[in-house]
Design a protein around this motif. Structure first.
Motif, short mmCIF file in Angstrom:
data_model
loop_
_atom_site.label_atom_id
_atom_site.label_comp_id
_atom_site.label_asym_id
_atom_site.label_seq_id
_atom_site.Cartn_x
_atom_site.Cartn_y
_atom_site.Cartn_z
N ALA A 527 0.82 -1.21 0.00
CA ALA A 527 0.00 0.00 0.00
C ALA A 527 0.85 1.26 0.00
CB ALA A 527 -0.95 0.01 1.20
N SER A 528 2.10 1.22 0.48
CA SER A 528 2.96 2.41 0.52
C SER A 528 4.40 1.96 0.37
CB SER A 528 2.77 3.18 1.83
OG SER A 528 3.32 2.44 2.90
N PRO A 529 5.27 2.88 0.00
CA PRO A 529 6.67 2.46 -0.15
C PRO A 529 7.25 1.95 1.15
CG PRO A 529 6.27 4.56 -1.22
CD PRO A 529 5.02 4.24 -0.48
N LYS A 530 6.76 2.41 2.30
CA LYS A 530 7.30 1.95 3.58
C LYS A 530 6.63 0.67 4.07
CE LYS A 530 8.65 6.55 5.14
NZ LYS A 530 8.53 7.56 6.21
N ASN A 531 5.70 0.13 3.29
CA ASN A 531 5.03 -1.14 3.61
C ASN A 531 4.14 -1.05 4.85
OD1 ASN A 531 6.56 -2.06 1.50
ND2 ASN A 531 8.10 -3.08 2.81
N LYS A 532 3.77 0.15 5.29
CA LYS A 532 2.96 0.25 6.51
C LYS A 532 2.09 1.49 6.43
CE LYS A 532 3.34 0.39 11.55
NZ LYS A 532 4.25 0.42 12.70
#
Length: 545
Positions: A527-532
């Motif tokens: 869902a986001s580049p940071k995975n969270k």
């Protein structure tokens, strides 16, 4: 030896001993009157004995006058005794009642001692001969005959009461009443024979001599017929009016008495008095349980189609069991109601269990997708609040995976909806086979699936998703025996433990899914580049980590 005086003294002593013995017994109906009657009889016999013992005419006449205190008192107390005994009355007379009772004896004694002035009692008192100690011949005056009428009235009333009780008594107690009637009749007949001049004994009134026979009858009733030991004899009306079945069992374990309700018990013989209790099949086995118990025994008893509540009380005298009192209350109607209620409760419990199973089935049907047997969106709405609470309490993250089958519409258009349904079922089976027990699987509609991984990071969710992809490639769906290769795209989002709703998380997972579609399908996107992503309370905007 003066045999008349010896016999009369013996009679007085025996009667007095019987009175003392009776006074020491436990209370029984009319005990006071019975003891007073015996004491008055002992007085009469003793005074008559002294009259025979004396040799001087004046001394003889003195004791004859003193005897009137017992002569008038005996019939009065006898009548009161019979009346109270038959009625079962334990009350003692009031002082006013005793004063009225003693009025006639005291007045007669006063007239006797003043007889020389008016001759109301004796017209003349002369010896029958010139021999020393000769008996006195009494010519009676008007008061004597008035007393006789007064006393015979009492005796007649007593006899009528006894005859009435005798007619209503059962076989066992009829001998008690018969003994009372004989004991009363002997002095009465002796006195009547003396008044008519038919009988004299030693030139003397035979009435006080007859008290020896009367006392012997009383003693026989007490020692051989349990007189005063069992229940009061004359409670017939009350006894038979009791609606419960009542039986009195004697020390021989025989039926001594039973009321009308007891006679109606199943298999009860018509002549049950004197019948050994063991001959009744439903009582014979109970005797060891009932006999010689310090405390009452109570239990339920079934006789044919009727149910009874049996209560047994042991009757003790001088610390020895002398009988049993059995009371059987018919509880058939109550028992039938109880059994009907139990059956109704069993039916109700079965119905409630059936309803619970049906509700469970309905609930399962409401939260399961009928095609794939996975959970549906309704169950998702039910379970997400508890998942959020648990993750917050345990400070755990949750990962969501949104899955969509690639080119599923093409399968439906070329191979038909049945083929598409087979592909959906195969996908659902694969998800179940390669998921953990804690994972939650949903079909949201069409070819969309949602998987919730509790206590799982996005990276872990990604690895699990790739396992499904590999297995779907290795195990394609079979449609009419032909392999149907299919791929899927997935969007993954990690939900922080501070979240309070899944709606935004699902939205982000959906956006990630579409990025996977746009990137060429058959792949997974975070869902986001940071995975969270942290889902904040609704009052604040959504923020990316």
């Amino acid at each position: 030896m003066n045999w008349p005086a010896f016999v009369l003294f013996s009679c007085a002593i025996f009667t007095l001993a019987l009175a003392l013995l009776t006074a020491r017994r436990n209370a029984f109906p009319a005990k006071f009157y019975y003891v007073c009657m015996l004491l008055a009889s002992a007085w009469w016999s003793g005074a008559a004995g002294m009259e025979n013992w004396q040799t001087a005419p004046a001394d003889k006449i003195l004791w004859a006058k003193l005897a009137w205190l017992g002569i008038v008192t005996v019939p009065c107390y006898w009548t009161l005794f019979v009346w109270a005994y038959v009625k079962g009355d334990n009350r003692r007379p009031t002082w006013l009642g005793q004063l009225a009772l003693w009025l006639m004896p005291l007045l007669t004694c006063l007239i006797a001692f003043t007889n020389d002035q008016h001759h109301w009692l004796y017209v003349s008192t002369l010896p029958v001969s010139d021999a020393p100690g000769a008996a006195i011949r009494y010519l009676h005056g008007p008061w004597f005959y008035l007393c006789a009428l007064y006393l015979y009235g009492y005796m007649t009333l007593s006899m009528l009461v006894i005859i009435n009780a005798l007619a209503r008594a059962n076989a066992l107690y009829r001998q008690h009443y018969l003994g009372l009637a004989i004991a009363m009749a002997i002095p009465w007949l002796a006195n009547a024979a003396h008044l008519t001049g038919l009988v004299t004994l030693f030139d003397f009134d035979p009435t006080p001599f007859s008290f020896l026979i009367m006392g012997g009858i009383f003693y026989w009733l007490i020692t051989h017929r349990q007189w005063f030991d069992l229940l009061p004899i004359a409670h017939d009306v009350l006894f038979d009016a009791i609606p419960d079945a009542v039986l009195v069992i004697n020390d021989q374990q025989q039926i001594a008495r039973l009321n009308h309700a007891a006679r109606a018990l199943p298999n009860m013989p018509a002549n049950a008095i004197g019948l050994p209790l063991k001959l009744l099949p439903y009582f014979g086995n109970l005797l060891p349980t009932l006999w010689d118990r310090l405390l009452p025994v109570e239990f339920e008893l079934q006789l044919d189609d009727a149910y009874y509540d049996l209560r047994s009380v042991t009757i003790y005298y001088l610390q020895q069991p002398i009988g049993l009192l059995l009371v059987l209350r018919n509880i058939t109607h109550h028992k039938h109601n109880q059994l009907a209620l139990q059956q109704a409760l069993i039916s109700l419990e079965a119905q409630l269990e059936s309803n619970a199973q049906l509700q469970q089935q309905l609930h399962q049907a409401a939260i399961l997708d009928p095609l794939t047997n996975l959970h549906n969106r309704r169950f998702l709405d039910e379970v997400t609040p508890s998942l959020l609470r648990h993750s917050t309490q345990q400070q755990q993250t949750i990962s969501l995976v949104m899955i969509d089958l690639d080119h599923f519409k093409t399968i439906n258009d070329h191979y038909g909806h049945s083929a598409g349904d087979e592909v959906l079922r195969h996908m659902a089976q694969l998800l179940r086979r390669y998921s953990r027990q804690t994972d939650l699987l949903f079909r949201l509609g069409g070819e969309e699936f949602l998987v919730i991984f509790p206590d799982t990071s996005a990276a872990q969710a990604l690895r699990l998703t790739e396992v499904w992809r590999e297995q779907l490639l290795a195990q394609p769906a079979l449609v009419h025996g032909t392999p149907m290769p299919v791929t899927f795209s997935a969007g993954i989002v990690e939900v922080a433990y501070a979240s309070n709703t899944f709606d935004t998380a699902i939205a982000y997972a959906d956006m990630a899914l579409y990025r996977a579609k746009d990137a060429g399908r058959n792949r997974s996107e975070l869902a986001s580049p940071k995975n969270k992503i942290a889902i904040q309370p609704l009052s604040t905007p959504v923020m990316f980590d």
